[in-house]
Scaffold this active site. Structure first.
Site, PDB file in Angstrom:
ATOM      1  N   LYS A  15     -14.435   9.017   2.515  1.00  0.00           N
ATOM      2  CA  LYS A  15     -13.246   8.716   1.704  1.00  0.00           C
ATOM      3  C   LYS A  15     -13.604   8.339   0.262  1.00  0.00           C
ATOM      4  O   LYS A  15     -12.965   8.811  -0.682  1.00  0.00           O
ATOM      5  CB  LYS A  15     -12.455   7.597   2.380  1.00  0.00           C
ATOM      6  CG  LYS A  15     -11.128   7.273   1.718  1.00  0.00           C
ATOM      7  CD  LYS A  15     -10.290   6.344   2.566  1.00  0.00           C
ATOM      8  CE  LYS A  15     -10.838   4.935   2.662  1.00  0.00           C
ATOM      9  NZ  LYS A  15     -11.875   4.731   3.701  1.00  0.00           N
ATOM     10  N   LYS A  37      -9.074  -0.234  -5.703  1.00  0.00           N
ATOM     11  CA  LYS A  37      -9.461  -0.557  -4.331  1.00  0.00           C
ATOM     12  C   LYS A  37      -8.800  -1.885  -3.980  1.00  0.00           C
ATOM     13  O   LYS A  37      -9.237  -2.950  -4.421  1.00  0.00           O
ATOM     14  CB  LYS A  37     -10.987  -0.676  -4.229  1.00  0.00           C
ATOM     15  CG  LYS A  37     -11.497  -0.968  -2.817  1.00  0.00           C
ATOM     16  CD  LYS A  37     -11.417   0.247  -1.915  1.00  0.00           C
ATOM     17  CE  LYS A  37     -12.050  -0.031  -0.555  1.00  0.00           C
ATOM     18  NZ  LYS A  37     -12.073   1.164   0.311  1.00  0.00           N
TER      19      LYS A  37
END
Length: 239
Positions: A15, A37
């Site tokens: 990912k 993130k």
């Protein structure tokens, strides 16, 4: 589309490297890119996390931001609870993404593990942040046996929440794919009902950044600002 969520069907499937490839291709196309993130787990306070890894591979022009960090390699909810730190809320993710969106052409929000991994004790997930943002979700999937079920379940979970599964990228395409992997290339779009948008070669994260930036656009299709061709890739690997 200016905000794109990136979710895996599980962990350790490529990912972060796929996120870096998407950032690289978009940057090469002339876009300004930020990577967010929301919850980084399993790294120490002075260690580089996934957002920093994306920036390392994609280049210094990419803005990298992390909202929370937890030391143990667990689901964000569990890691936050065990560490005594504050969990990340979907609203905090949405606010950060909107703020980055004001100064960038594309904001990539990389989840932790799969789509429905819990962020907090209320059971909120990346999907809840995507709903607040009204953002499509790119699914990163493994190549081999079992990926049809996991990818289809992820796409169905998105649709059940009135979210858009935008496409699927194979996050770690092996150099010598087995029969299941080769068959899955054609079967993934039919099973999950989403287009196949690319395939990132296994081990790409180990490339030198300059090599990575040169190659990354060739791993992704035009919808992700790349030059990868699904028909040509299928012809190459058809069983």
């Amino acid at each position: 589309m200016t905000i794109l969520m990136i979710s895996g069907t599980g962990t350790e499937i490529g990912k972060t490297v796929t996120t870096a490839a998407v950032a690289t291709a978009a940057t090469a196309a002339g876009l300004t890119v930020a990577v967010l993130k929301p919850a980084q787990t399993g790294v120490g306070p002075d260690e580089p996390g996934d957002a920093a890894e994306v920036a390392r591979l994609a280049g210094p022009s990419v803005t990298a931001e992390e909202l929370a960090r937890y030391p143990e390699p667990l689901a964000p909810d569990t890691a936050a609870r065990r560490s005594g730190l504050t969990p990340v809320s979907p609203r905090a993710v949405a606010e950060a993404a909107h703020r980055l969106d004001l100064s960038h052409d594309l904001v990539l929000v990389e989840g932790a593990g799969g789509l429905l991994v819990r962020f907090d004790e209320e059971g909120n997930t990346l999907a809840d942040a995507a709903r607040l943002l009204d953002a499509p979700v790119l699914i990163v999937a493994p190549a081999g046996l079992g990926t049809l079920n996991a990818t289809t379940l992820t796409a169905e979970a998105l649709r059940a929440r009135s979210l858009t599964p935008w496409g699927v990228v194979v996050g770690s395409w092996p150099a010598d794919p087995d029969l299941a992997s080769r068959c899955n290339l054609a079967d993934l779009p039919k099973s999950a009902g989403v287009p196949l948008m690319g395939a990132v070669p296994q081990g790409s994260g180990a490339l030198a950044p300059a090599e990575f930036r040169t190659a990354a656009p060739t791993w992704l299709g035009p919808m992700l600002h790349g030059t990868w061709s699904e028909p040509e890739f299928l012809r190459t690997w058809q069983p």
